[in-house]
Design an enzyme around this catalytic site. Sequence first.
Site, PDB file in Angstrom:
ATOM      1  CB  THR A  64      41.936  38.942   0.935  1.00 58.34           C
ATOM      2  OG1 THR A  64      42.355  38.325  -0.359  1.00 58.34           O
ATOM      3  CG2 THR A  64      40.884  38.188   1.460  1.00 58.34           C
ATOM      4  CD1 TRP A 120      55.223  35.338  18.386  1.00 55.85           C
ATOM      5  CD2 TRP A 120      53.324  35.255  18.839  1.00 55.85           C
ATOM      6  NE1 TRP A 120      55.143  34.611  18.113  1.00 55.85           N
ATOM      7  CE2 TRP A 120      53.815  34.369  18.628  1.00 55.85           C
ATOM      8  CE3 TRP A 120      52.466  35.876  20.053  1.00 55.85           C
ATOM      9  CZ2 TRP A 120      52.502  33.459  18.155  1.00 55.85           C
ATOM     10  CZ3 TRP A 120      51.113  35.335  19.366  1.00 55.85           C
ATOM     11  CH2 TRP A 120      51.607  33.885  18.612  1.00 55.85           C
ATOM     12  CE  LYS A 128      57.111  32.018  18.289  1.00 53.29           C
ATOM     13  NZ  LYS A 128      55.587  30.362  18.714  1.00 53.29           N
ATOM     14  CD  GLU A 144      39.575  37.242   4.904  1.00 47.80           C
ATOM     15  OE1 GLU A 144      39.140  39.151   5.448  1.00 47.80           O
ATOM     16  OE2 GLU A 144      40.409  37.075   4.269  1.00 47.80           O
TER      17      GLU A 144
HETATM   18  P1  ADP Z   1      44.826  41.966   3.388  1.00 48.17           P
HETATM   19  O1  ADP Z   1      44.713  40.824   4.130  1.00 48.17           O
HETATM   20  O2  ADP Z   1      45.159  40.837   1.871  1.00 48.17           O
HETATM   21  O3  ADP Z   1      45.389  42.913   3.160  1.00 48.17           O
HETATM   22  P2  ADP Z   1      42.437  43.206   3.984  1.00 48.17           P
HETATM   23  O4  ADP Z   1      42.090  44.101   3.478  1.00 48.17           O
HETATM   24  O5  ADP Z   1      41.260  42.596   4.150  1.00 48.17           O
HETATM   25  O6  ADP Z   1      42.996  42.473   3.285  1.00 48.17           O
HETATM   26  O7  ADP Z   1      43.038  43.156   5.592  1.00 48.17           O
HETATM   27  C1  ADP Z   1      42.416  42.687   6.583  1.00 48.17           C
HETATM   28  C2  ADP Z   1      44.115  42.878   7.504  1.00 48.17           C
HETATM   29  O8  ADP Z   1      44.277  44.543   7.217  1.00 48.17           O
HETATM   30  C3  ADP Z   1      43.835  43.085   8.994  1.00 48.17           C
HETATM   31  O9  ADP Z   1      43.799  41.286   8.725  1.00 48.17           O
HETATM   32  C4  ADP Z   1      44.690  43.575   9.396  1.00 48.17           C
HETATM   33  O10 ADP Z   1      46.218  42.639   9.798  1.00 48.17           O
HETATM   34  C5  ADP Z   1      45.124  44.855   8.821  1.00 48.17           C
HETATM   35  N1  ADP Z   1      44.178  45.748   9.706  1.00 48.17           N
HETATM   36  C6  ADP Z   1      43.714  46.149   9.313  1.00 48.17           C
HETATM   37  N2  ADP Z   1      42.742  47.109   9.612  1.00 48.17           N
HETATM   38  C7  ADP Z   1      43.859  47.411  10.623  1.00 48.17           C
HETATM   39  C8  ADP Z   1      44.258  47.972  12.503  1.00 48.17           C
HETATM   40  N3  ADP Z   1      43.398  49.276  12.266  1.00 48.17           N
HETATM   41  N4  ADP Z   1      45.302  47.746  12.740  1.00 48.17           N
HETATM   42  C9  ADP Z   1      46.042  46.968  12.341  1.00 48.17           C
HETATM   43  N5  ADP Z   1      45.640  46.177  10.881  1.00 48.17           N
HETATM   44  C10 ADP Z   1      45.461  46.499  11.113  1.00 48.17           C
END
Ligand code: ADP
Length: 533
Positions: A172, A436, A431, A321
């Site tokens: 990640t 929220w 919050k 993931e």
């Molecule tokens: P990191 O967790 O380090 O940022 P990732 O690339 O795996 O790495 O990120 C996944 C996260 O990115 C998701 O859990 C979400 O919070 C955010 N995300 C991905 N696509 C979108 C989207 N279309 N809209 C909003 N958030 C998004």
Amino acid sequence: MKGLMMDFQLTLPTILKRAETYFPHQEIVTRMPDRSFHTYTFADFGKRARQLAVALKGLGLAPGDRVATLCWNHYQHLEAYLGIPCAGYVLHTLNLRLHPNDLGYIATHAGDKVVIVDRSLLPLWEQFKDRTEIEHVFVVEDSYEELLAGANADDYEDPRLDEDTAAAMCYTSGTTGMPKGVLYSHRSTVLHTLGEALASPLGLHVTEKETFLPVVPMFHANAWGYPYTCLMVGAKLVFPGPFLDPETLLDDFEQQGVTITAGVPTIWMGILGMLDKEPARWDLSSLHSMLVGGSAAPRAMIAGFRQRHGKTVVHGWGMTETSPLATASDYVGEFRTADEETQLDVVAMQGLPLPLVELRAIDDDGNEIAWDGEAMGELQVRGPWVAAGYYDTPEQADRWTDDGWFKTGDIASFHPKGYVMIKDRSKDVIKSGGEWISSVDLENALMAHPCIAEAAVIAIPHEKWDERPLAVCVCREGESASPDELREFLAPNFAKFWLPDAYVFVDEIPKTAVGKFRKTALREQFPTAPVTS
Ligand code: ADP
């Protein structure tokens, strides 16, 4: 043979074989470091990927050993995408935008034994190589070519792997904590590829007739799986190399007749700005859709592409993931004939799950939330390409529920038709007085203001309400906006207690290695901003 059907293992050699057998003349184009285009065919590619597999075998690695890449998007990287797993090793894409300390940690944690590195990235490699156990280094356009030259593609044999063997791994990007590794199996990768190929009802029509340019880096969640999907369906691939500036990308789109492209919102904001400035400069008649994901795609940006430039935006959500693509948003059913504003609302949501992916959201009391467009809960996901655990990180086991769901850490609502709406990451949600507030909703609304280029909303501590929103804004070149003006702009669309207490203006919002707002840095920068109410 046991069972009702053949015991046919879902492994990547089937994709490699299909690509070179049925689409031998299809092209793969790369923008090279000297800015020229390199073009070769799926047949050339297949031969070199098999040469790589044979050559790696000759190094005496053990099955399952990690072979890392530190590369931009280019054809040699694609060779690694297939050549490494098809030899029974694990492709580990290192994110070249990370700090050398993080890269050292990740390469060591993963146990990388080999690295394929771009010549231009050798200075970065030098900064962390001593911290790794990497024994073999191959430099693209240099010793990598010697490695391939020493191997005969005809010596390649499908190792007949079990489909649960690891094919690739990604970490990640560490937006909310230490990077964590995910191992993808051959089976999960093949099924994700099929899922993507089947996602056309959700707006992603990747077929043999298309020309696909992944702007999303191949070190960011496997370029969202598109290299595999394009090879499987026979679509032309165009790689941008190290040039990700809007001008060069627009040149690539025009000169290579790109029809579909994919990347994070930051990239598209830059491209939209460029197109707005010089709308007639590029002939983009071939380009029809852009997949936007990684962070929320602002509604104003989607509208800009649709209404001013006639381009369709498809919004997707996913995580490292989840391989990563889990949802995509297009208007299906009655939305197909809905008015423009409704269709924009639909695309601004993160969409419906891909086939075989399931979603639910759980509130603070442990109950599944209703699909009423209002209730918020933590999004959970399950499916055949969702990780069952992090690599060698037992302390994170509580991210999986006892009944087999992965807790995403994202806060979401569901539209009554089932479309998921990501409201926040749980670490970013505000919050206030026990309620929220979605920073994503406020950001999207602010970015619709004509003077605002980018906006990030963070929580700041408040004596009475615990937390209150602070808006950190970047104005467009030559524009300015006052806090009062922005408050008035937001007021009609939000409950009063959602409106930010303060607005600050900065030149730039800090971003992560994959272009997301780095809110941890913003919270450090503004621990207690001027709170006026
Ligand atoms: P990191 O967790 O380090 O940022 P990732 O690339 O795996 O790495 O990120 C996944 C996260 O990115 C998701 O859990 C979400 O919070 C955010 N995300 C991905 N696509 C979108 C989207 N279309 N809209 C909003 N958030 C998004």
